[in-house]
Design a protein around this motif. Sequence first.
Motif, short mmCIF file in Angstrom:
data_model
loop_
_atom_site.label_atom_id
_atom_site.label_comp_id
_atom_site.label_asym_id
_atom_site.label_seq_id
_atom_site.Cartn_x
_atom_site.Cartn_y
_atom_site.Cartn_z
N ILE A 2 -7.07 8.97 10.69
CA ILE A 2 -5.70 9.32 10.28
C ILE A 2 -5.38 8.64 8.95
N MET A 3 -4.41 9.20 8.26
CA MET A 3 -3.86 8.56 7.06
C MET A 3 -2.34 8.70 7.11
N ILE A 4 -1.63 7.59 7.06
CA ILE A 4 -0.18 7.65 7.04
C ILE A 4 0.30 7.48 5.60
N THR A 5 1.18 8.36 5.19
CA THR A 5 1.63 8.41 3.80
C THR A 5 3.15 8.50 3.72
N GLU A 6 3.63 8.72 2.49
CA GLU A 6 5.07 8.76 2.21
C GLU A 6 5.74 7.50 2.76
N ALA A 49 -5.30 7.97 18.78
CA ALA A 49 -4.27 7.01 19.18
C ALA A 49 -4.68 5.58 18.80
N THR A 50 -5.96 5.27 18.92
CA THR A 50 -6.45 3.94 18.53
C THR A 50 -6.26 3.71 17.04
N HIS A 51 -6.60 4.71 16.23
CA HIS A 51 -6.43 4.57 14.78
C HIS A 51 -4.96 4.45 14.39
N ILE A 52 -4.09 5.17 15.09
CA ILE A 52 -2.66 5.06 14.82
C ILE A 52 -2.17 3.65 15.11
N ALA A 53 -2.60 3.07 16.23
CA ALA A 53 -2.17 1.72 16.59
C ALA A 53 -2.57 0.71 15.53
N ILE A 54 -3.78 0.85 14.99
CA ILE A 54 -4.25 -0.06 13.94
C ILE A 54 -3.43 0.12 12.67
N ALA A 55 -3.23 1.37 12.26
CA ALA A 55 -2.52 1.65 11.02
C ALA A 55 -1.04 1.26 11.12
N LYS A 76 0.83 -1.20 0.00
CA LYS A 76 0.00 0.00 0.00
C LYS A 76 0.87 1.25 0.00
N LYS A 77 0.40 2.27 -0.70
CA LYS A 77 1.11 3.55 -0.75
C LYS A 77 0.66 4.49 0.37
N SER A 78 -0.47 4.17 0.97
CA SER A 78 -0.95 4.91 2.13
C SER A 78 -1.87 3.98 2.92
N ILE A 79 -2.05 4.28 4.19
CA ILE A 79 -2.90 3.46 5.05
C ILE A 79 -3.83 4.41 5.81
N ILE A 80 -5.13 4.12 5.72
CA ILE A 80 -6.14 4.95 6.38
C ILE A 80 -6.82 4.16 7.48
N SER A 81 -7.07 4.79 8.60
CA SER A 81 -7.89 4.22 9.66
C SER A 81 -8.82 5.32 10.17
N SER A 82 -10.11 5.13 10.02
CA SER A 82 -11.07 6.14 10.47
C SER A 82 -12.39 5.46 10.75
N ARG A 83 -13.20 6.10 11.56
CA ARG A 83 -14.49 5.52 11.89
C ARG A 83 -15.38 6.58 12.52
N SER A 84 -16.67 6.48 12.24
CA SER A 84 -17.63 7.36 12.90
C SER A 84 -17.80 6.91 14.35
#
Length: 422
Positions: free
Chosen positions: A344-348, A267-273, A243-251
């Motif tokens: 969050i979305m982690i890229t680069e 912080a929860t989304h970061i841990a998953i990503a 993957k070129k980027s990883i997204i974790s988000s939720r309502s």
Amino acid sequence: MNKVFALIDCNNFYASCERLFRPELQGKPIVVLSNNDGCIVARSNEAKALGLSMGAPYFKNKALIRKHNVQVFSSNYALYGDLSHRVMRVLQDMEPDVEIYSIDEAFISLPAGNNLAAYAKSMKARVEKYVGIPVSIGIAPTKTLAKIANRFAKKNAQHQGAFEIRNHENSDELLSTVGVGEVWGIGRKSTEKLNRQGIHNALQLKNADDQWIRKHLTVTGLRTVMELRGTSCLPLDHSLPTKKSIISSRSFGSPVNTLPDLREAIATHIAIAAEKLRKQKSAAGSIHVFIYTNRFKKDTPQYAGNIMMTLSQPSACTPTIIKSALQGLERIYKPGYAYNKAGIMITELVPQNHLQQNLFCSENIENTPLMATVDRINTRWGRNTLQFAAAGLAKPWGMKQAHKSPAYTTNWPDIPVVTASF
């Protein structure tokens, strides 16, 4: 030796997973809901027969669901993922050449033979015996045709769950019954172009002019046409794409008004990503943080904030990424709003073994042994066996899962207990 392809597809997979440990639900309608119990994302055949449609809002169908005593389940991804893994392991034990295409589908390369439908039925029986999940199998000279063959295996009871399109006396007649938009690889815009050209089914697409197809659907569309003609253009792909980027988000399950709750969610989304990042052996150079209010509630104040944070050097270390993301959250947070979603979305992303070091960064932002240990423990004992304090424990902002079934196969307290009477 010539090869043919088989597509193994789990029937109504989420619904079948829920039914597996509830045998009393055999033959009864079942629906599975999306995150926050919002929409219907899976249906048993009985639920389909009642007219419950895919993607329909749950609240709009409550009356019909209650009238017909439809069993409702919240999404249980831990259960679905584990049962998917078990299905794929059975297939890999039977055949070495397997491409896991999705959570409920796999392609297999088989040597061409005269009795492949019988072999497919034995494969189907083995999966159902060892795992308990019903599957359908389509066999054809190409992956695209195998997709179509699987469709007939699933819909026509006379095929007993396995169908080889190559041996059918009139395969063109079958193709004429398949809408062009239902052909694997043909999306909505391509369907519209083809329809304007008078191409409405798979047979017409198979016989279409090559030059027109290449001009309007590019070489990808022409590859699909060649596959419909029986020329294999898509070999098995055994490697998962990086993957070129990883997204974790939720309502959120309910509106969030405070910064501490937003910090826990981010912080929860970061841990998953970050776990996914390490799994593909990559490191991230930047993190995008975003928070939204509910744009559908016009009577409440609206706000959407986002920010990009750049790391001093690429990292896959969860605490390092959390620290940077929370700094970004502090900058975009505004009090007085009811937030509906954060993510969050982690890229680069760069390979973990080719990190560019920073001469001006004195701190070591990697802790590979610690992260590897956390990942191993969580893989062995279940997600969040070890978790970061910044992610919180109670998570009052968590999504709604009012109808979630137990994690029968991945959580010790949820394992079914069988009592024998003598």
